[in-house]
Enzyme design. Structure first.
Site, PDB file in Angstrom:
ATOM      1  CB  SER A   1     -25.331  27.665   1.745  1.00  0.00           C
ATOM      2  OG  SER A   1     -24.512  27.383   0.763  1.00  0.00           O
ATOM      3  CE  LYS A   2     -21.514  29.666   8.140  1.00  0.00           C
ATOM      4  NZ  LYS A   2     -21.061  28.966   9.259  1.00  0.00           N
ATOM      5  NE  ARG A   3     -23.060  25.191  -1.382  1.00  0.00           N
ATOM      6  CZ  ARG A   3     -23.926  24.460  -3.335  1.00  0.00           C
ATOM      7  NH1 ARG A   3     -22.850  25.208  -4.091  1.00  0.00           N
ATOM      8  NH2 ARG A   3     -24.976  24.763  -2.787  1.00  0.00           N
ATOM      9  CG  HIS A   4     -24.472  31.022  -2.957  1.00  0.00           C
ATOM     10  ND1 HIS A   4     -25.185  29.562  -2.041  1.00  0.00           N
ATOM     11  CD2 HIS A   4     -23.857  30.081  -3.854  1.00  0.00           C
ATOM     12  CE1 HIS A   4     -25.364  28.625  -3.189  1.00  0.00           C
ATOM     13  NE2 HIS A   4     -25.154  28.820  -4.070  1.00  0.00           N
ATOM     14  N   GLY A   5     -20.905  32.721  -0.655  1.00  0.00           N
ATOM     15  CA  GLY A   5     -19.624  34.078  -0.204  1.00  0.00           C
ATOM     16  C   GLY A   5     -20.615  34.419   1.527  1.00  0.00           C
TER      17      GLY A   5
END
Ligand code: GLU
Length: 469
Positions: free
Chosen positions: A240-244
């Site tokens: 998800s976005k929190r991984h980049g």
């Protein structure tokens, strides 16, 4: 052309995600390998969440990756009358029924089931209702088999998957506002588009038995299924976005090449021996959906970077130049206006740049003479030594007929021998004078690319600055 027909069926509720792109890629590869047809279908039945902006972003992402489709894009919203016809058909045949339960009633039943530790499942209150008014608010439910049996399908990746029928309740196929639901539209579309293999994310595995039941009820053969495991982040949570960045276009904007991302994505869950590098042609030749692994792929940005560096290194400088121009323009440089030939600049940088963005940053000094110098790097040399080096280099360059990088490199060596200097004592100060810092290509390459005159001008200027310190 073979009769293999596959489709990529994104819901336009956001940009093209790397997971979606990989699903599209696997479908595309199967089609290209088998000489089949790749169809793009936009699943926009969720009218509230679907946007034209998302459609555009998805098409843009696919075009950038070179995932060309043979038919479509088709829009499910254009098919509403057709879905209605099939809903009607199932109603007429008694294979579907109208359900008048209100949202509140359903919620109350759900809560009760949860409280009593039962699986929340539609209790079938309207299954055998005599009254079938069309005017009263209702949805339409599929009459799922309740025979104690099971529904199975063979998955090309996961093997046979079986669900007991009593876990599959009566699915809503048409909402109370008259719009059809995902599971129903997918089946109708896959039938009318003559899809032979459905390749999609394994978040859809639970939908498949319901769809299989619908095929059976409608009297159509089901396609083959291949459910591709999810992509996870390094912490093993769903990517998800929190991984980049997860958007395909974000990777373009960060300076990745489409072939690098394609290569990265194809290896995420699929393998062919120990091979890592695949051109488009090789991917097509070697791809086999049954070689997709059963466990989720973990997204590894370093590997993607490594592949990107590889493709930049082997890239055609002219093509890289076209790709680099927008990055340079964003940094206020237009190579068409002046300065060295961009293609020549790229040849000096492509060995080292891992992204086009890095390459753009490293190319700037060619177009803008440094306004300041890396102080720490300069401080390593004493003023006398620097002045002597700069003076000798200017003199030597001015008098030399050298024109190639190798000749200039030889010239710097000569200078070292003549003066008893070591190469770094000359190379580093010259690099600093030409680029402002020490991270730059080989000296000979820079001199050829900048041109002798500009090189001398820059060294002259550095000499003046150093002379004043
Ligand atoms: N529209 C679905 C999604 O974006 C895909 C459905 C399918 O491939 O069957 O997840």
């Amino acid at each position: 052309m073979s009769d293999v027909r596959v489709r990529f069926a994104p819901s336009p509720t956001g940009y093209l995600h790397v997971g979606g792109a990989r699903t599209a890629l696997f479908n595309w590869l199967l089609a290209r390998k088998q000489g089949g047809t790749f169809i793009l279908r936009i699943e926009d039945t969720d009218v509230e969440r679907s946007t034209q902006e998302s459609v555009d972003a998805i098409l843009q992402g696919m075009e950038w990756l070179g995932l060309d489709w043979d038919e479509g894009p088709f829009y499910q919203t254009d098919n509403f009358p057709l879905y209605k016809e099939y809903v009607q058909k199932l109603l007429t045949e008694g294979k579907a029924y109208r359900c008048y339960c209100s949202a509140e009633e359903l919620e109350a039943k759900r809560e009760l089931a949860m409280k009593e530790g039962r699986k929340p499942k539609y209790d079938g209150s309207c299954r055998n209702r005599a009254e079938q008014s069309e005017d009263k608010p209702h949805c339409v439910r599929f009459r799922a088999p309740q025979d104690g049996g099971a529904t199975s399908f063979v998955d090309l990746i996961k093997g046979t998957i079986t669900f007991p029928n009593d876990e599959l309740d009566d699915l809503i196929i048409q909402r109370s506002d008259g719009t059809p639901t995902y599971n129903f539209c997918v089946v109708i579309d896959d039938v009318i588009m003559k899809i032979t293999t459905v390749i999609r994310g394994d978040d859809h595995v639970n939908n498949t038995p319901r769809q299989v039941q619908l095929y059976q009820a409608l009297g159509f053969p089901a396609p083959q299924f291949a459910h591709v495991p999810m992509i996870l982040g390094s912490d093993k949570a769903r990517l998800s976005k929190r991984h980049g960045a997860t958007s395909v276009i974000a990777y373009r904007d960060m300076g990745f090449l489409p072939e690098a991302l394609m290569n990265y994505l194809v290896r995420l869950g699929w393998s062919h021996g120990d091979d890592e590098i695949f051109s488009r042609e090789e991917m097509i030749e070697k791809f086999d959906i049954t070689n997709v692994g059963r466990s989720p792929g973990v997204f590894n940005p370093d590997k993607l970077l490594w592949l990107n560096a590889h493709y930049i290194k082997c890239g055609d400088p002219q093509r890289l130049a076209d790709l680099l121009i927008p990055f340079l323009k964003k940094r206020g440089v237009d190579p068409a206006i002046g300065g060295p030939q961009l293609v020549e600049v790229i040849k000096t940088l492509q060995e080292r740049a891992r992204t086009m963005l890095e390459m753009a940053d490293s190319a700037l000094f060619y177009y803008h003479a440094p306004e300041s110098y890396d102080k720490a790097a300069l401080a390593k040399f004493d003023t006398e030594q620097l002045l002597a080096v700069y003076g000798a280099v200017m003199e030597k360059l001015a008098a030399s007929p050298a024109t190639t990088a190798a000749e200039f490199d030889a010239l710097f060596k000569e200078l070292c021998t003549e003066n008893g200097w070591k190469m770094p004592q000359v190379g580093q100060p010259v690099r600093i004078a030409l680029s402002g810092g020490t991270q730059a290509p080989g000296i000979g390459e820079i001199v050829v690319t900048l041109g002798k005159e500009e090189t001398i001008r820059r060294i002259q200027r550095a000499r003046e600055v150093v002379g004043k310190r």
